[in-house]
Design a protein around this motif. Structure first.
Motif, PDB file in Angstrom:
ATOM      1  N   GLU A  55      38.480  41.123  23.144  1.00 60.55           N
ATOM      2  CA  GLU A  55      37.377  40.173  23.238  1.00 60.55           C
ATOM      3  C   GLU A  55      36.128  40.871  23.768  1.00 60.55           C
ATOM      4  N   PRO A  56      34.962  40.461  23.302  1.00 64.75           N
ATOM      5  CA  PRO A  56      33.712  41.063  23.807  1.00 64.75           C
ATOM      6  C   PRO A  56      33.368  40.517  25.183  1.00 64.75           C
ATOM      7  N   VAL A  57      34.067  41.003  26.187  1.00 61.38           N
ATOM      8  CA  VAL A  57      33.877  40.523  27.554  1.00 61.38           C
ATOM      9  C   VAL A  57      32.694  41.256  28.180  1.00 61.38           C
ATOM     10  N   GLU A  58      31.542  40.652  28.078  1.00 64.66           N
ATOM     11  CA  GLU A  58      30.328  41.248  28.657  1.00 64.66           C
ATOM     12  C   GLU A  58      29.903  40.385  29.835  1.00 64.66           C
ATOM     13  N   ILE A  59      30.553  40.589  30.969  1.00 61.88           N
ATOM     14  CA  ILE A  59      30.250  39.798  32.156  1.00 61.88           C
ATOM     15  C   ILE A  59      29.979  40.719  33.329  1.00 61.88           C
ATOM     16  N   ASP A  60      29.386  40.157  34.351  1.00 61.27           N
ATOM     17  CA  ASP A  60      29.150  40.870  35.591  1.00 61.27           C
ATOM     18  C   ASP A  60      30.465  40.837  36.376  1.00 61.27           C
ATOM     19  N   ILE A  61      31.181  41.962  36.402  1.00 65.98           N
ATOM     20  CA  ILE A  61      32.496  42.003  37.036  1.00 65.98           C
ATOM     21  C   ILE A  61      32.396  41.660  38.520  1.00 65.98           C
ATOM     22  N   GLU A  62      31.380  42.179  39.186  1.00 67.66           N
ATOM     23  CA  GLU A  62      31.243  41.896  40.619  1.00 67.66           C
ATOM     24  C   GLU A  62      31.091  40.395  40.861  1.00 67.66           C
ATOM     25  N   LYS A  63      30.234  39.768  40.073  1.00 68.88           N
ATOM     26  CA  LYS A  63      30.026  38.328  40.230  1.00 68.88           C
ATOM     27  C   LYS A  63      31.306  37.567  39.916  1.00 68.88           C
ATOM     28  N   ALA A  64      32.023  37.992  38.880  1.00 66.19           N
ATOM     29  CA  ALA A  64      33.275  37.327  38.495  1.00 66.19           C
ATOM     30  C   ALA A  64      34.313  37.435  39.612  1.00 66.19           C
ATOM     31  N   VAL A  65      34.417  38.608  40.226  1.00 66.56           N
ATOM     32  CA  VAL A  65      35.368  38.803  41.319  1.00 66.56           C
ATOM     33  C   VAL A  65      34.983  37.931  42.514  1.00 66.56           C
ATOM     34  N   ARG A  66      33.701  37.927  42.863  1.00 70.41           N
ATOM     35  CA  ARG A  66      33.260  37.117  44.007  1.00 70.41           C
ATOM     36  C   ARG A  66      33.495  35.630  43.750  1.00 70.41           C
ATOM     37  N   ASN A  67      33.225  35.183  42.537  1.00 69.89           N
ATOM     38  CA  ASN A  67      33.455  33.771  42.201  1.00 69.89           C
ATOM     39  C   ASN A  67      34.940  33.418  42.288  1.00 69.89           C
ATOM     40  N   THR A  68      35.788  34.337  41.820  1.00 63.55           N
ATOM     41  CA  THR A  68      37.236  34.117  41.880  1.00 63.55           C
ATOM     42  C   THR A  68      37.716  34.017  43.326  1.00 63.55           C
ATOM     43  N   MET A  69      37.208  34.912  44.181  1.00 64.80           N
ATOM     44  CA  MET A  69      37.585  34.885  45.591  1.00 64.80           C
ATOM     45  C   MET A  69      37.113  33.592  46.253  1.00 64.80           C
ATOM     46  N   ASN A  70      35.888  33.197  45.957  1.00 64.43           N
ATOM     47  CA  ASN A  70      35.351  31.959  46.541  1.00 64.43           C
ATOM     48  C   ASN A  70      36.195  30.757  46.131  1.00 64.43           C
ATOM     49  N   ALA A  71      36.511  30.666  44.846  1.00 69.28           N
ATOM     50  CA  ALA A  71      37.303  29.541  44.349  1.00 69.28           C
ATOM     51  C   ALA A  71      38.691  29.527  45.001  1.00 69.28           C
ATOM     52  N   PHE A  72      39.277  30.709  45.162  1.00 69.15           N
ATOM     53  CA  PHE A  72      40.603  30.808  45.773  1.00 69.15           C
ATOM     54  C   PHE A  72      40.589  30.300  47.208  1.00 69.15           C
ATOM     55  N   PHE A  73      39.644  30.778  47.993  1.00 68.51           N
ATOM     56  CA  PHE A  73      39.640  30.412  49.409  1.00 68.51           C
ATOM     57  C   PHE A  73      39.167  28.984  49.648  1.00 68.51           C
ATOM     58  N   VAL A  74      38.299  28.476  48.786  1.00 67.18           N
ATOM     59  CA  VAL A  74      37.930  27.047  48.874  1.00 67.18           C
ATOM     60  C   VAL A  74      39.174  26.213  48.597  1.00 67.18           C
ATOM     61  N   GLY A  75      39.941  26.620  47.590  1.00 60.65           N
ATOM     62  CA  GLY A  75      41.160  25.895  47.242  1.00 60.65           C
ATOM     63  C   GLY A  75      42.169  25.921  48.377  1.00 60.65           C
ATOM     64  N   VAL A  76      42.329  27.094  49.014  1.00 61.60           N
ATOM     65  CA  VAL A  76      43.255  27.219  50.155  1.00 61.60           C
ATOM     66  C   VAL A  76      42.820  26.293  51.279  1.00 61.60           C
ATOM     67  N   LYS A  77      41.521  26.262  51.571  1.00 62.50           N
ATOM     68  CA  LYS A  77      41.003  25.421  52.645  1.00 62.50           C
ATOM     69  C   LYS A  77      41.224  23.942  52.341  1.00 62.50           C
ATOM     70  N   GLU A  78      40.951  23.543  51.099  1.00 61.57           N
ATOM     71  CA  GLU A  78      41.122  22.144  50.719  1.00 61.57           C
ATOM     72  C   GLU A  78      42.596  21.737  50.791  1.00 61.57           C
ATOM     73  N   ALA A  79      43.482  22.633  50.371  1.00 64.65           N
ATOM     74  CA  ALA A  79      44.909  22.340  50.416  1.00 64.65           C
ATOM     75  C   ALA A  79      45.376  22.160  51.865  1.00 64.65           C
ATOM     76  N   ARG A  80      44.806  22.960  52.747  1.00 68.85           N
ATOM     77  CA  ARG A  80      45.181  22.874  54.158  1.00 68.85           C
ATOM     78  C   ARG A  80      44.724  21.549  54.763  1.00 68.85           C
ATOM     79  N   GLU A  81      43.545  21.089  54.345  1.00 68.05           N
ATOM     80  CA  GLU A  81      42.961  19.872  54.933  1.00 68.05           C
ATOM     81  C   GLU A  81      43.517  18.586  54.325  1.00 68.05           C
ATOM     82  N   SER A  82      44.154  18.719  53.155  1.00 67.63           N
ATOM     83  CA  SER A  82      44.651  17.494  52.490  1.00 67.63           C
ATOM     84  C   SER A  82      45.983  17.023  53.076  1.00 67.63           C
TER      85      SER A  82
END
Length: 200
Positions: free
Chosen positions: A173-200
């Motif tokens: 696939e022609p994956v032309e993305i900003d890898i750094e931004k993609a990694v940071r977004n993935t980390m943010n989504a992961f830890f937001v999810g962990v926090k929400e799961a803990r609070e629920s």
């Protein structure tokens, strides 16, 4: 050409050959590509398995950064900051045509290289990160307290980052993305999810 230089050349050519053809590719074809006789390869490597072992060392072992292990355990920083740095550096080293395709090919052909490498990821990254998360959440960080669910959470995170490389180098696939931004977004989504799961 000196023997040591010839050996390095064979390994370099074998990396690209196996990346393109998979491990079912024949050493006779590799020799043909290199413009040498088949016997030249076996003068340096006693078998195809021995050559594959050198490819593993060249592509995987030598790209592993031993500084990643203490990084995961550095409690002076948040786990999110540590994992973000790890995956940024990891992507820089392994988002590579040869690395990804050999990894997938090895898994399909049961050469054992993929299992060995994943064991490194499991013992040096996945388990320590899971224990560090338990520590941050004020839960028991006794290694015996880890569950398969704890580990699977981090395998999912690892897979989310690595799948970018799979899409590009395996599926073409022609994956032309900003890898750094993609990694940071993935980390943010992961830890937001962990926090929400803990609070629920």
């Amino acid at each position: 050409m000196r023997s040591a230089d010839r050996e390095k050349l064979i390994v370099t050519e074998a990396v690209r050959f196996f990346a393109e053809c998979g491990f079912e590719g024949q050493t006779r074809e590799l020799a043909k590509r290199m413009g040498v006789s088949h016997a030249v390869i076996y003068r340096h490597f006693e078998s195809k398995d021995a050559l594959i072992e050198r490819v593993y060392d060249h592509v995987y072992v030598k790209r592993w950064n031993p500084d990643w292990e203490p990084l995961i355990l550095d409690r002076s920083r948040s786990l999110q900051a540590r994992l973000t740095q790890f995956y940024l550096e990891y992507a820089e080293r392994v988002f590579d045509y040869d690395w990804v395709r050999i990894f997938v090919s090895s898994g399909l052909k049961s050469y054992g290289l993929t299992e060995r490498y994943l064991d490194i990821i499991r013992t040096k990254i996945i388990r320590p990160a899971a224990l560090e998360l338990r520590h941050e959440l004020n839960q028991s960080s006794d290694p015996d307290s880890l569950t398969e669910e704890d580990l699977e959470l981090f395998w999912g995170l690892h897979g989310a980052v690595f799948y970018i490389a799979i899409r590009k180098f395996v599926y073409g696939e022609p994956v032309e993305i900003d890898i750094e931004k993609a990694v940071r977004n993935t980390m943010n989504a992961f830890f937001v999810g962990v926090k929400e799961a803990r609070e629920s």
